[in-house]
Design an enzyme around this catalytic site. Structure first.
Site, PDB file in Angstrom:
ATOM      1  N   GLU A  84      31.707  33.036  33.975  1.00  0.00           N
ATOM      2  CA  GLU A  84      30.477  32.617  33.286  1.00  0.00           C
ATOM      3  C   GLU A  84      30.511  32.990  31.805  1.00  0.00           C
ATOM      4  O   GLU A  84      30.148  32.191  30.948  1.00  0.00           O
ATOM      5  CB  GLU A  84      29.243  33.259  33.942  1.00  0.00           C
ATOM      6  CG  GLU A  84      28.909  32.731  35.338  1.00  0.00           C
ATOM      7  CD  GLU A  84      28.645  31.230  35.358  1.00  0.00           C
ATOM      8  OE1 GLU A  84      28.183  30.693  34.342  1.00  0.00           O
ATOM      9  OE2 GLU A  84      28.912  30.601  36.397  1.00  0.00           O
ATOM     10  N   ASP A 127      37.874  29.131  34.004  1.00  0.00           N
ATOM     11  CA  ASP A 127      38.726  29.769  35.011  1.00  0.00           C
ATOM     12  C   ASP A 127      39.941  30.423  34.343  1.00  0.00           C
ATOM     13  O   ASP A 127      40.306  31.553  34.663  1.00  0.00           O
ATOM     14  CB  ASP A 127      39.222  28.733  36.035  1.00  0.00           C
ATOM     15  CG  ASP A 127      38.161  28.381  37.075  1.00  0.00           C
ATOM     16  OD1 ASP A 127      37.099  29.038  37.071  1.00  0.00           O
ATOM     17  OD2 ASP A 127      38.405  27.470  37.882  1.00  0.00           O
TER      18      ASP A 127
END
Ligand code: ZN
Length: 439
Positions: free
Chosen positions: A281, A363
């Protein structure tokens, strides 16, 4: 295709990441057999596919009913009739100083809102209490469902009144260049909403409490410090009271951010996995994804308002839809947004392509911080708990999915499988929905 798969097998990573991003193209079956087979039981896989199919059927039927409703509104001249009724209500019940287009628009919008909300009740009820219930996800009571809806309506009136008044005043008083002022007003409203959301809106629906000291708190605080993320508060939210919720997110103004973690995520994850989720995040923040999306949203809004300024004085548009004598601004905007729908499909496709690119980047960011295994196992767990679709048709995924499918993300993270030991045990448990909005 077969050659690509063999090459991917050799290199053990997805080829041409942009290809995945562009078409949501799936090395699905191959990865499914080789990567997921060790982690996901056939039962969970079948259940997740069944859930995906049920949701897709539901989406088709609710979309179709919306379309029919829209057509019925056009054929039955519902908008002009409602507009006249609003005028009658205004003339009869409100004193002279309130007469005029703005008051009539407010009455019209609230009436229209009540009408469409009532019409949408059966669909909404079915979704929560039949579909979600069947797969064990629903935790809402009918009472909570009703109070949520009433609160939403009240909030609409409280926030909608000044916003609609502002919009109409701007269009009425700034002449042909109104779209520029309208756009500035739109930016202001968004910043205002971001500011009041945590203080005034979120507490109406959920309870936030500070995260208790421990491994997770220290981990997240250290992560924020390392990335120079302006963390002001760390909350836990009671997402479990409804279920259809995200797992963790952040919000706030650039210099003062809040992180919110769902209790369902804390319940089901190891501390390091929660930190891994947050490293993804905060990757979105560190790579300026949120700023870029905000910028794109502003240009999108500018383009919509600029286009609208060309529509608003088009008499034949109003006349075709039963507004012969008057051309109310808000009606113009409603008709205009229908005309815009085909363009929205293109915008949605492009935004999803961009969003999938951002997901891969976030990611990779988490991977760079050393969280690839924890993130991979967390993605797997959430996927299983949510019965999210594990394999999807590439064409469907390209248009509808804002996130790459699990197998592609795992492959990009270099996941070899076999490290998530406590997944199989959870197969037999009732699933707990930890996230609707994905990571
Ligand atoms: Zn993400």
């Amino acid at each position: 295709m077969w050659i690509l798969e063999q090459l991917a097998r050799v290199l053990d990573r997805p080829l041409f990441p942009w290809k995945n991003v562009l078409v949501g193209f799936s090395l699905g079956q191959f990865l499914l057999e080789n990567v997921l087979a060790g982690e996901v039981s056939q039962k969970v896989y079948d259940q997740s596919q069944a859930y995906g199919r049920a949701k897709s059927k539901f989406g088709f039927i609710s979309g179709l009913s919306g379309q029919i409703q829209n057509l019925a509104f056009v054929y039955g001249d519902v908008l002009p009739k409602l507009w006249s009724v609003s005028g009658l209500v205004l003339a009869r019940y409100l004193p002279g100083q309130f007469q005029g287009e703005i008051s009539q628009t407010l009455i019209f919008i609230f009436g229209f809102n009540i009408l469409t909300t009532i019409l949408s009740l059966p669909i909404s009820y079915y979704n929560t209490f039949v579909l979600e219930e069947k797969f064990g996800f629903n935790k809402q009571t009918v009472g909570l469902w009703v109070t949520d809806m009433l609160k939403g309506q009240m909030l609409g009136i409280v926030l909608g009144t000044p916003i609609i008044t502002g919009i109409l005043k701007i269009v009425q008083s700034t002449g042909n260049s109104f779209f520029y002022y309208l756009w500035l007003f739109g930016v202001f409203v968004q910043v205002f909403a971001i500011t009041i959301y945590p203080i005034a809106i979120l507490p109406l629906f959920n309870k936030l409490s500070p995260l208790e000291p421990g491994e997770i708190k220290t981990g997240v605080e250290n992560l924020a410090k390392k990335l120079k993320f302006p963390l002001s508060e760390l909350h836990v939210i009671d997402g479990s009271k409804r279920s259809a919720h995200s797992n963790a997110y952040f919000y706030g103004l650039p210099w003062k951010k809040h992180i919110v973690i769902y209790d369902t995520l804390l319940e089901k994850s190891k501390p390091q996995e929660v930190v891994a989720v947050l490293s993804h995040e905060l990757g979105h923040w560190s790579l300026s994804h949120t700023t870029k999306l905000f910028g794109i949203a502003q240009s999108h809004m500018f383009y919509i308002f600029a286009l609208f300024s060309a529509f608003v004085n088009n008499k034949s548009l109003y006349q075709s839809f039963g507004f012969v004598k008057e051309q109310p601004i808000m009606i113009g905007f409603l008709l205009f947004s229908d005309a815009l729908a085909p363009m929205d499909a293109v915008v949605k496709l492009l935004m999803n392509i961009l969003s999938r690119k951002f997901e891969f980047e976030a990611d990779a960011f988490a991977q760079g911080l050393g969280y690839s295994n924890e993130l991979a196992s967390s993605l797997l767990k959430l996927q299983i708990q949510n019965l999210s679709t594990m394999d999807a048709d590439w064409m469907y995924a390209s248009y509808h999915y804002s996130h790459p499918i699990l197998t592609e993300r795992l492959a990009a993270l270099g996941w070899k499988g076999g490290k998530v030991t406590d997944l199989k045990a959870e197969d037999s448990e009732k699933p707990v929905k930890a996230a609707d909005r994905e990571l």
